[in-house]
Scaffold this motif. Structure first.
Motif, mmCIF file in Angstrom:
data_model
loop_
_atom_site.group_PDB
_atom_site.id
_atom_site.type_symbol
_atom_site.label_atom_id
_atom_site.label_comp_id
_atom_site.label_asym_id
_atom_site.label_seq_id
_atom_site.Cartn_x
_atom_site.Cartn_y
_atom_site.Cartn_z
ATOM 1 N N UNK A 31 0.881 -1.251 0.148
ATOM 2 C CA UNK A 31 -0.004 -0.249 -0.065
ATOM 3 C C UNK A 31 0.729 1.283 -0.100
ATOM 4 N N UNK A 32 0.372 2.295 -0.236
ATOM 5 C CA UNK A 32 0.900 3.508 -0.066
ATOM 6 C C UNK A 32 1.666 4.192 1.093
ATOM 7 N N UNK A 33 2.725 4.550 1.226
ATOM 8 C CA UNK A 33 3.279 5.063 2.603
ATOM 9 C C UNK A 33 4.015 3.964 3.439
ATOM 10 N N UNK A 34 4.491 2.933 2.616
ATOM 11 C CA UNK A 34 5.395 1.823 3.288
ATOM 12 C C UNK A 34 6.769 2.236 3.105
ATOM 13 N N UNK A 35 7.523 2.459 4.115
ATOM 14 C CA UNK A 35 9.136 2.774 4.018
ATOM 15 C C UNK A 35 9.818 1.388 4.398
ATOM 16 N N UNK A 36 10.778 1.277 3.615
ATOM 17 C CA UNK A 36 11.665 0.240 3.805
ATOM 18 C C UNK A 36 13.092 0.650 4.120
ATOM 19 N N UNK A 51 23.248 2.613 4.564
ATOM 20 C CA UNK A 51 21.725 2.591 5.016
ATOM 21 C C UNK A 51 21.069 3.120 3.528
ATOM 22 N N UNK A 52 19.838 2.226 3.571
ATOM 23 C CA UNK A 52 19.023 2.444 2.348
ATOM 24 C C UNK A 52 17.730 2.387 2.827
ATOM 25 N N UNK A 53 16.878 3.787 2.295
ATOM 26 C CA UNK A 53 15.630 4.002 2.708
ATOM 27 C C UNK A 53 14.940 4.220 1.427
ATOM 28 N N UNK A 54 13.568 3.354 1.325
ATOM 29 C CA UNK A 54 12.980 3.372 0.236
ATOM 30 C C UNK A 54 11.545 3.819 0.696
ATOM 31 N N UNK A 55 10.811 4.936 0.012
ATOM 32 C CA UNK A 55 9.756 5.182 0.397
ATOM 33 C C UNK A 55 8.809 5.939 -0.873
ATOM 34 N N UNK A 56 7.961 5.394 -1.377
ATOM 35 C CA UNK A 56 7.418 5.736 -2.649
ATOM 36 C C UNK A 56 8.618 5.860 -3.673
ATOM 37 N N UNK A 57 8.787 6.882 -4.385
ATOM 38 C CA UNK A 57 9.731 6.879 -5.360
ATOM 39 C C UNK A 57 11.057 7.311 -4.718
ATOM 40 N N UNK A 58 11.197 7.552 -3.620
ATOM 41 C CA UNK A 58 12.381 7.989 -3.049
ATOM 42 C C UNK A 58 13.256 6.733 -2.728
ATOM 43 N N UNK A 59 14.555 6.669 -3.144
ATOM 44 C CA UNK A 59 15.424 5.510 -3.003
ATOM 45 C C UNK A 59 16.773 6.065 -2.662
ATOM 46 N N UNK A 60 16.989 6.271 -1.432
ATOM 47 C CA UNK A 60 18.102 7.001 -0.915
ATOM 48 C C UNK A 60 19.040 5.914 -0.126
ATOM 49 N N UNK A 61 20.496 6.200 -0.546
ATOM 50 C CA UNK A 61 21.685 5.192 -0.231
ATOM 51 C C UNK A 61 22.631 6.154 0.557
#
Length: 416
Positions: A31-36, A51-61
């Motif tokens: 569903x929308x708004x799930x951060x990994x 550290x990797x964070x994925x949230x929607x279109x964001x994919x930050x390393x």
């Protein structure tokens, strides 16, 4: 302070990176708004965690440089504050923490619930909804019964981490709410033997196949009485559920109990039998030379952890009955001795190639004899004690309670 609802959090653990990623992605797309969130510890020996964070279109390393390269520092300095920040973001509806392969979910759960970030634990912002552990069917049996060290796979929680792969594989499975089976066993015998081990180390944990489930099926499999990150009482029951007591594929379960103390030197000698042909040992021990404190013993894959589990209820300065869990009070009442109180031996041993009868006889032989028992506690305290010196971790002050009772694993040769 304005109260806000806690954000659901899921922990994903396991030794196989690709199925872990697959499960995390499945949960992210629920569903929308799930951060990994994923902290990669492969370079932790250099003091660097990716550290990797994925949230929607964001994919930050991001590469994090830590003062001390260890799991506890990663938790305290980055993961816990990050969980609080994410939980307070309006766009976040849920969080998936994809644990590094070297991480165990129990100490992470304890830290979320007990380690203060500012003045409050992060459990006021997030609620552990489930712990999913991925079991790679092609490799898990070898991992759980082998004697390979984490460092041999470039998997370590710190530069001093001496755990075996088996210790991590079993700890991940034991703490799961659901075991997610990935891939297929190499043959029918391996599949049956893997099931026999899991039936005994995690008897109450349901299993689902990753390739045949969806998010709804995963959550539906979580039992109503699942622990959901709750760390168990070290003085509580050692068996969750009802494991089979009959042999299966050479796997057997031994429950050893006694109400007299171990002689420290004879117990030290007997421990060798808990390292050869044994899948898992867990439990409490009463050692004559240190009668006021319960010992905690764990072994897997030739790795051994021995530490203190805190004082017995009957010990001077021990906890009051009202301070301990109802489960501990019940167990203590059932075995209470008018002289020694709740002191007792209780070990659960899952064997593979070892004979349970030989282990039982060795443990019986390590107990005090009638003559030694009659000498009394004052004499026992003077016994030579090979357990008198304890491992101290460089980050001891930062250890979580779930870590504190088991020092870094010792190899079998170190116990000679």
């Amino acid at each position: 302070m304005t109260q806000h609802p806690r954000v659901p959090l899921v922990l994903v653990s396991g030794l196989a990176p690709e199925p872990n990623d697959e499960l995390s992605e499945l949960l992210r797309r629920a569903g929308p708004g799930i951060a990994v969130v994923h902290h990669d510890l492969r370079r932790i020996g250099d003091g660097v965690v990716r550290r990797r964070i994925r949230l929607g279109p964001r994919d930050e390393l991001t590469a994090l440089e830590l003062a001390h390269g260890c799991v506890n520092c990663t938790l305290r300095e980055d993961l816990l504050p990050l969980l609080r920040r994410l939980a307070r973001m309006p766009a976040v509806n849920g969080i998936v923490v994809r644990l590094d392969e070297a991480m165990e979910p129990e100490p992470v759960s304890w830290a979320i619930q007990h380690v203060l970030v500012g003045e409050r634990p992060v459990s006021e912002d997030v609620e552990i909804e489930a712990v999913f552990t991925v079991v790679d069917c092609a490799t898990w049996l070898d991992d759980a019964t082998g004697d390979e060290l984490l460092v041999e796979r470039a998997l370590q929680g710190s530069p001093e981490d001496e755990r075996t792969v088996a210790q991590v594989a079993l700890a991940q499975a034991e703490f799961a709410d659901v075991l997610v089976l990935a891939g297929a066993a190499t043959d029918a015998w391996s599949a049956a033997k893997s099931a026999a081990v899991l039936d005994r180390v995690a008897p109450s944990v349901p299993r689902v196949e990753l390739s045949r489930t969806d998010v709804a099926g995963l959550y539906a499999a979580v039992p109503a009485d699942a622990r959901r990150g709750e760390v168990g009482d070290m003085h509580g029951a050692l068996l969750r559920g009802q494991p089979p007591l009959h042999p299966d594929c050479g796997i057997e379960l031994l429950v050893f109990t006694a109400q007299r103390p171990f002689h420290p030197e004879r117990l030290h000698d007997a421990i060798d039998l808990l390292l050869d042909g044994v899948v898992r040992t867990r439990g409490r021990a009463w050692v004559a030379s240190q009668p006021d404190v319960a010992f905690w013993i764990e072994s897997a894959g030739g790795g051994l952890g021995i530490g203190h589990a805190g004082p017995w209820l009957a010990s001077p300065g021990g906890p009051d009955w009202v301070e301990v869990s109802p489960e501990r009070r019940t167990l203590a009442s059932l075995r209470w001795d008018p002289v020694h109180g709740d002191r007792a031996q209780e070990l659960v041993v899952v064997t593979d190639q070892a004979a349970p009868e030989e282990i039982e006889q060795a443990l019986l032989g390590a107990l005090l004899t009638d003559g030694e028992l009659a000498e009394g506690e004052a004499a026992w305290r003077g016994y030579p004690d090979p357990f008198g010196e304890w491992h101290e971790d460089p980050c001891e002050d930062n250890e979580t309670e779930a870590d504190r009772h088991v020092p870094a694993a010792q190899r079998k040769d170190d116990t000679q």
